[in-house]
Design a protein around this motif. Structure first.
Motif, short mmCIF file in Angstrom:
data_model
loop_
_atom_site.label_atom_id
_atom_site.label_comp_id
_atom_site.label_asym_id
_atom_site.label_seq_id
_atom_site.Cartn_x
_atom_site.Cartn_y
_atom_site.Cartn_z
N UNK A 98 0.90 -1.38 0.04
CA UNK A 98 -0.02 0.05 -0.17
C UNK A 98 0.93 1.21 -0.08
N UNK A 99 0.26 2.41 -0.22
CA UNK A 99 1.00 3.56 -0.08
C UNK A 99 -0.08 4.75 0.39
N UNK A 100 0.56 5.70 0.45
CA UNK A 100 -0.43 6.99 1.22
C UNK A 100 -0.80 7.91 0.02
N UNK A 101 -2.09 8.21 0.17
CA UNK A 101 -2.57 9.05 -0.91
C UNK A 101 -2.22 10.44 -0.58
N UNK A 102 -2.92 11.33 -1.17
CA UNK A 102 -2.70 12.77 -0.89
C UNK A 102 -3.14 13.21 0.39
N UNK A 103 -4.10 12.53 0.88
CA UNK A 103 -4.71 12.98 2.30
C UNK A 103 -4.12 12.14 3.43
N UNK A 104 -3.07 11.43 2.88
CA UNK A 104 -2.46 10.68 4.10
C UNK A 104 -2.91 9.37 4.30
N UNK A 105 -4.15 8.82 3.59
CA UNK A 105 -4.74 7.54 3.95
C UNK A 105 -3.94 6.42 3.10
N UNK A 106 -4.15 5.31 3.74
CA UNK A 106 -3.56 4.22 3.09
C UNK A 106 -4.71 3.55 1.86
N UNK A 107 -3.83 3.37 0.57
CA UNK A 107 -4.32 2.93 -0.56
C UNK A 107 -3.63 1.74 -0.84
#
Length: 157
Positions: A98-107
């Motif tokens: 997973x990675x962090x999206x622009x908002x900081x949430x995990x995707x």
């Protein structure tokens, strides 16, 4: 109405499967949903439903931002894992890239689509809250057949 009959009837509606994520007080929270849908094109709005007694419910409302990873058929194990209550929060995402999206949430990296949203409204929906958010980011990180849920079972196209 009998709740069992209700579940069987609405279970005939095939849905996609997604994992909704948020980050609150430095802790990642995640939950499997099949109640994700597009709401509006102007403005861009989406929604999902969260059970009020789930710990995810309060975390996502407090955080105000969330991500949706639409799952491919290859991620049924993740869907099952994040559907279970009471799992440890610490390290729960470690099994899946997973990675962090622009908002900081995990995707999730293997998701066939990702959406990030900022909560704009929360509506009462009985034992669930209907969480509406304005889309802040979109992506299609991978390709493949979607994971579906129909008649109480996972299925694929």
């Amino acid at each position: 109405m009998d709740p069992g009959t209700y579940r069987r009837v609405v279970g005939r509606f095939a849905t996609g499967v997604a994992i909704v994520t948020t980050r609150f007080d430095g802790v990642d929270h995640a939950m499997t949903v099949n109640s994700f849908t597009s709401v509006s094109l102007d403005p861009l709005l989406v929604l999902f439903c969260a059970e009020k007694v789930a710990r995810f419910h309060d975390a996502v409302l407090e955080a105000g931002v969330w991500g949706v990873s639409v799952l491919p058929a290859s991620m049924e194990d993740a869907s099952r894992f994040f559907a279970h209550r009471g799992r440890p929060l610490n390290g729960q995402l470690a099994r899946w890239p997973h990675h962090r999206g622009e908002s900081g949430v995990a995707l999730f990296d293997e998701a066939i689509a990702t959406v990030e949203a900022a909560t704009t409204a929360v509506h009462d929906g009985g034992d669930h809250s209907i969480v509406v958010g304005e889309v802040t980011a979109l992506d299609t990180p991978s390709d493949g057949p979607p994971l579906l849920y129909h008649d109480g079972r996972y299925k694929t196209l």
